[in-house]
Write an enzyme that holds these catalytic residues in place. Structure first.
Site, PDB file in Angstrom:
ATOM      1  N   ARG A 147       0.865  -1.180   0.000  1.00  0.00           N
ATOM      2  CA  ARG A 147       0.000   0.000   0.000  1.00  0.00           C
ATOM      3  C   ARG A 147       0.899   1.225   0.000  1.00  0.00           C
ATOM      4  O   ARG A 147       1.830   1.316   0.804  1.00  0.00           O
ATOM      5  CB  ARG A 147      -0.889  -0.015   1.241  1.00  0.00           C
ATOM      6  CG  ARG A 147      -1.994   0.998   1.189  1.00  0.00           C
ATOM      7  CD  ARG A 147      -2.737   1.072   2.513  1.00  0.00           C
ATOM      8  NE  ARG A 147      -2.125   2.026   3.397  1.00  0.00           N
ATOM      9  CZ  ARG A 147      -2.716   2.507   4.500  1.00  0.00           C
ATOM     10  NH1 ARG A 147      -3.923   2.087   4.849  1.00  0.00           N
ATOM     11  NH2 ARG A 147      -2.105   3.380   5.254  1.00  0.00           N
ATOM     12  N   TYR A 159      -2.937  11.272   6.319  1.00  0.00           N
ATOM     13  CA  TYR A 159      -3.274   9.931   6.778  1.00  0.00           C
ATOM     14  C   TYR A 159      -2.223   8.923   6.282  1.00  0.00           C
ATOM     15  O   TYR A 159      -1.841   8.943   5.121  1.00  0.00           O
ATOM     16  CB  TYR A 159      -4.665   9.500   6.263  1.00  0.00           C
ATOM     17  CG  TYR A 159      -4.827   8.017   6.404  1.00  0.00           C
ATOM     18  CD1 TYR A 159      -5.051   7.468   7.653  1.00  0.00           C
ATOM     19  CD2 TYR A 159      -4.626   7.164   5.320  1.00  0.00           C
ATOM     20  CE1 TYR A 159      -5.093   6.096   7.822  1.00  0.00           C
ATOM     21  CE2 TYR A 159      -4.676   5.793   5.480  1.00  0.00           C
ATOM     22  CZ  TYR A 159      -4.912   5.266   6.736  1.00  0.00           C
ATOM     23  OH  TYR A 159      -4.928   3.919   6.911  1.00  0.00           O
ATOM     24  N   ASP A 211      -5.086   3.866  -0.055  1.00  0.00           N
ATOM     25  CA  ASP A 211      -6.228   4.119   0.839  1.00  0.00           C
ATOM     26  C   ASP A 211      -6.569   5.609   0.816  1.00  0.00           C
ATOM     27  O   ASP A 211      -5.755   6.437   1.239  1.00  0.00           O
ATOM     28  CB  ASP A 211      -5.835   3.678   2.257  1.00  0.00           C
ATOM     29  CG  ASP A 211      -7.008   3.667   3.233  1.00  0.00           C
ATOM     30  OD1 ASP A 211      -8.096   4.167   2.852  1.00  0.00           O
ATOM     31  OD2 ASP A 211      -6.835   3.160   4.353  1.00  0.00           O
ATOM     32  N   HIS A 213      -9.051   6.805   2.478  1.00  0.00           N
ATOM     33  CA  HIS A 213      -9.539   7.023   3.845  1.00  0.00           C
ATOM     34  C   HIS A 213     -10.756   7.943   3.882  1.00  0.00           C
ATOM     35  O   HIS A 213     -10.821   8.906   4.667  1.00  0.00           O
ATOM     36  CB  HIS A 213      -8.408   7.524   4.755  1.00  0.00           C
ATOM     37  CG  HIS A 213      -8.433   6.891   6.114  1.00  0.00           C
ATOM     38  ND1 HIS A 213      -8.933   7.523   7.208  1.00  0.00           N
ATOM     39  CD2 HIS A 213      -8.029   5.666   6.532  1.00  0.00           C
ATOM     40  CE1 HIS A 213      -8.835   6.709   8.260  1.00  0.00           C
ATOM     41  NE2 HIS A 213      -8.304   5.581   7.868  1.00  0.00           N
ATOM     42  N   GLU A 237      -8.963   2.115  -1.994  1.00  0.00           N
ATOM     43  CA  GLU A 237      -9.734   1.766  -0.786  1.00  0.00           C
ATOM     44  C   GLU A 237     -10.485   2.963  -0.219  1.00  0.00           C
ATOM     45  O   GLU A 237      -9.959   4.086  -0.207  1.00  0.00           O
ATOM     46  CB  GLU A 237      -8.722   1.235   0.239  1.00  0.00           C
ATOM     47  CG  GLU A 237      -9.283   0.961   1.604  1.00  0.00           C
ATOM     48  CD  GLU A 237      -8.179   0.519   2.553  1.00  0.00           C
ATOM     49  OE1 GLU A 237      -7.159  -0.051   2.099  1.00  0.00           O
ATOM     50  OE2 GLU A 237      -8.313   0.762   3.762  1.00  0.00           O
ATOM     51  N   GLU A 263     -13.890  -1.390   5.983  1.00  0.00           N
ATOM     52  CA  GLU A 263     -13.212  -1.574   7.270  1.00  0.00           C
ATOM     53  C   GLU A 263     -14.011  -0.997   8.426  1.00  0.00           C
ATOM     54  O   GLU A 263     -13.812  -1.401   9.567  1.00  0.00           O
ATOM     55  CB  GLU A 263     -11.784  -1.009   7.242  1.00  0.00           C
ATOM     56  CG  GLU A 263     -11.722   0.500   7.140  1.00  0.00           C
ATOM     57  CD  GLU A 263     -10.303   1.056   7.154  1.00  0.00           C
ATOM     58  OE1 GLU A 263      -9.447   0.502   6.446  1.00  0.00           O
ATOM     59  OE2 GLU A 263     -10.066   2.032   7.879  1.00  0.00           O
ATOM     60  N   ARG A 284     -13.816  -5.475   3.122  1.00  0.00           N
ATOM     61  CA  ARG A 284     -12.708  -5.410   4.100  1.00  0.00           C
ATOM     62  C   ARG A 284     -13.120  -5.591   5.554  1.00  0.00           C
ATOM     63  O   ARG A 284     -12.291  -5.516   6.454  1.00  0.00           O
ATOM     64  CB  ARG A 284     -12.007  -4.047   3.944  1.00  0.00           C
ATOM     65  CG  ARG A 284     -11.198  -4.023   2.711  1.00  0.00           C
ATOM     66  CD  ARG A 284     -10.385  -2.808   2.491  1.00  0.00           C
ATOM     67  NE  ARG A 284      -9.735  -2.164   3.601  1.00  0.00           N
ATOM     68  CZ  ARG A 284      -8.672  -2.609   4.259  1.00  0.00           C
ATOM     69  NH1 ARG A 284      -8.126  -3.772   3.906  1.00  0.00           N
ATOM     70  NH2 ARG A 284      -8.142  -1.918   5.255  1.00  0.00           N
ATOM     71  N   GLU A 340      -4.476  -7.540   4.832  1.00  0.00           N
ATOM     72  CA  GLU A 340      -3.623  -6.410   5.239  1.00  0.00           C
ATOM     73  C   GLU A 340      -2.699  -6.834   6.388  1.00  0.00           C
ATOM     74  O   GLU A 340      -3.081  -7.595   7.268  1.00  0.00           O
ATOM     75  CB  GLU A 340      -4.504  -5.239   5.689  1.00  0.00           C
ATOM     76  CG  GLU A 340      -3.695  -4.015   6.078  1.00  0.00           C
ATOM     77  CD  GLU A 340      -4.579  -2.813   6.454  1.00  0.00           C
ATOM     78  OE1 GLU A 340      -5.809  -2.975   6.563  1.00  0.00           O
ATOM     79  OE2 GLU A 340      -4.011  -1.723   6.629  1.00  0.00           O
ATOM     80  N   TRP A 403     -12.181  12.122   8.306  1.00  0.00           N
ATOM     81  CA  TRP A 403     -10.771  11.757   8.521  1.00  0.00           C
ATOM     82  C   TRP A 403     -10.481  10.405   7.894  1.00  0.00           C
ATOM     83  O   TRP A 403     -11.290   9.527   7.886  1.00  0.00           O
ATOM     84  CB  TRP A 403     -10.432  11.699  10.017  1.00  0.00           C
ATOM     85  CG  TRP A 403      -9.022  11.241  10.206  1.00  0.00           C
ATOM     86  CD1 TRP A 403      -7.876  11.963   9.966  1.00  0.00           C
ATOM     87  CD2 TRP A 403      -8.580   9.930  10.584  1.00  0.00           C
ATOM     88  NE1 TRP A 403      -6.772  11.190  10.183  1.00  0.00           N
ATOM     89  CE2 TRP A 403      -7.169   9.939  10.561  1.00  0.00           C
ATOM     90  CE3 TRP A 403      -9.252   8.753  10.929  1.00  0.00           C
ATOM     91  CZ2 TRP A 403      -6.406   8.819  10.873  1.00  0.00           C
ATOM     92  CZ3 TRP A 403      -8.507   7.644  11.248  1.00  0.00           C
ATOM     93  CH2 TRP A 403      -7.089   7.679  11.229  1.00  0.00           C
TER      94      TRP A 403
HETATM   95  O1  LIG Z   1      -5.432   0.013   7.703  1.00  0.00           O
HETATM   96  C1  LIG Z   1      -6.210   0.765   7.122  1.00  0.00           C
HETATM   97  O2  LIG Z   1      -6.550   0.611   5.953  1.00  0.00           O
HETATM   98  C2  LIG Z   1      -6.769   1.905   7.851  1.00  0.00           C
HETATM   99  O3  LIG Z   1      -7.475   2.664   7.247  1.00  0.00           O
HETATM  100  C3  LIG Z   1      -6.418   2.029   9.280  1.00  0.00           C
HETATM  101  C4  LIG Z   1      -7.402   2.904  10.072  1.00  0.00           C
HETATM  102  O4  LIG Z   1      -7.078   4.255   9.917  1.00  0.00           O
HETATM  103  C5  LIG Z   1      -7.341   2.558  11.522  1.00  0.00           C
HETATM  104  O5  LIG Z   1      -7.591   1.198  11.686  1.00  0.00           O
HETATM  105  C6  LIG Z   1      -8.303   3.376  12.345  1.00  0.00           C
HETATM  106  O6  LIG Z   1      -8.402   2.869  13.617  1.00  0.00           O
HETATM  107 MG   LIG Z   2      -8.145   1.767   5.395  1.00  0.00          MG
END
Ligand SMILES: O=C(O)C(=O)C[C@H](O)[C@H](O)CO
Ligand SMILES: [Mg+2]
Length: 403
Positions: A147, A159, A211, A213, A237, A263, A284, A340, A403
């Site tokens: 990643r 991030y 990601d 995010h 992602e 996630e 995920r 992951e 975020w």
């Molecule tokens: O591992 C990832 O893909 C994430 O996005 C991690 C997250 O920010 C994290 O698990 C938040 O608690």
């Molecule tokens: Mg993630």
């Protein structure tokens, strides 16, 4: 096989983890991960106050009935706190059942569908050049998939990128939420340059992931997906927040970049429409937050009907217990995609001894009966809970953003 004792163990060997230990009258015990990053004590209280008292005296072999009892029986269904608590109970019960059968968990699930489980690691850097060095280091370690996230010029904290070079990235980085500033424009201009540089240096075989995010709108995500098509990502992602599942339709209509999401989901209903409409490629939702093996198996089975594969969340804020159980699941599940891997540090690993192994870009499942992860309660007791929060994001004009 009655449950006679249950303990909720909160420990912080560098970061917080919540673990449930269920002990049966024969002495066989199972453990489950209940960690919900930044909201750990909510799950611990849910377990201690409402779940543990109802488990004492129950038959540990009745996994399905216990799942239904905790899900339907609560009346208040779904949500990350409830589902993480149920997830921990479920994981611990599968651990007990596999130990009682003297089998590694993957055997109980249906046996091996593969010999090894492909995993991806995080490569980050303050800029493109330092990120490329991280990719080189991970390729050297044997990873076949990485990643890639790099600092964006003009954005101070991003991030996935450690605050200081050489440090580990930790999202829950302050007692109360830190404030980050976000610019969609700067980000969108930067990401295609990052992937062009990675492909130029490393060629086209390495699997690349990214990601977002949750930071984009659907049309912005569509633009990003199109812009990175020449670099054929393994996945993009969480490109939008997904309370509205329809959002994925618009993105899908514009780009062939594969999409991964889930996630932060905790139930099959969070992803049902996007799976059935084939708007995504990877789901995920991890075992801990998705109600354990019993429920995530239902998600995976639904996904398999629509060519959607698994790609479990595996950050450091899920404990080695979740990772260990996930590797058994990954070894069995027919529609596996990738796992992951954000490695835990040595201190965490010493609190959670385990038998899974990393080799040549893959995880190898262990043969210990159960899910193969334990907790050293004495070591855990030496590391008390420390409040830690995830950051918040604001646009440059001060608007609170995702975020
Ligand atoms: O591992 C990832 O893909 C994430 O996005 C991690 C997250 O920010 C994290 O698990 C938040 O608690
Ligand atoms: Mg993630």
């Amino acid at each position: 096989m009655k449950i006679i004792d249950a303990r909720v163990i909160v420990t912080s060997p560098g970061r917080n983890f919540v673990t449930l230990k269920l002990i049966t009258e024969s002495g066989t015990y199972g453990i489950g991960d209940a960690t919900l990053n930044g909201r750990e004590m909510a799950v611990a209280a849910y377990l201690e106050e409402h779940v543990v008292p109802a488990l004492i005296g129950r038959d540990a072999s009745r996994i399905e009935d216990t799942w239904q009892y905790l899900y339907r029986g609560a009346y208040w269904r779904r949500g990350p706190v409830t589902m993480s608590a149920i997830g921990a109970v479920d994981m611990a019960l599968w651990d007990i059942k596999a130990k009682a059968a003297n089998m590694p968990l993957y055997q109980l699930l249906g046996g091996k569908s593969r010999e090894r489980v492909m995993t991806y690691a995080h490569c980050t850097g303050k800029d493109i050049d330092s990120c490329l060095e991280e990719v080189a280091r991970h390729v050297e370690l044997g990873y076949k998939a990485v990643r890639v996230q790099a600092g964006v010029p003009g954005i101070e904290t991003i991030y996935g990128v450690a605050k200081r070079e050489g440090e580990r990235y930790e999202p829950a980085d302050a007692e109360l939420p830190a404030e980050h500033v976000w610019s969609t424009e700067k980000y969108l201009n930067h990401v295609p340059q990052l992937f062009a540089a990675v492909r130029e240096r490393f060629g086209h075989e390495l699997h690349l992931l990214h990601d977002v995010h949750h930071r984009l709108t659907p049309i912005e995500a569509a633009r990003l997906g199109k812009a990175v098509e020449p670099y054929h990502l393994f996945w993009l992602e969480d490109c939008v927040p997904a309370e509205n599942q329809e959002s994925l339709r618009l993105i899908r209509e514009h780009t062939t970049t594969p999409l991964a999401i889930g996630e932060v989901f905790n139930s099959i209903h969070d992803c049902r429409e996007m799976i059935q409409n084939q708007w995504i490629d990877y789901i995920r939702t991890p075992l801990t937050h998705g109600g354990g093996i019993t429920h995530v198996r239902r998600i995976a089975d639904l996904a398999s009907l629509y060519h959607v594969r698994t790609g479990f969340h595996g950050p450091t804020d899920l404990s080695p217990v979740c990772l260990g159980a996930a590797i058994h699941f990954d070894t069995w599940v027919p529609n596996f995609g990738i796992q992951e891997h954000m490695p835990h540090d040595e201190l965490t690993d010493s609190v959670f001894p385990h038998d899974y192994r990393f080799e040549d870009g893959h995880f190898l499942v262990g043969e210990t009966p159960g899910h193969g992860v334990d907790i050293d309660e004495e070591a855990a007791a030496r590391h008390p809970f420390k409040r830690a929060s995830l950051p918040v994001n604001r646009l440059e004009d001060g608007t609170l953003w995702h975020w």
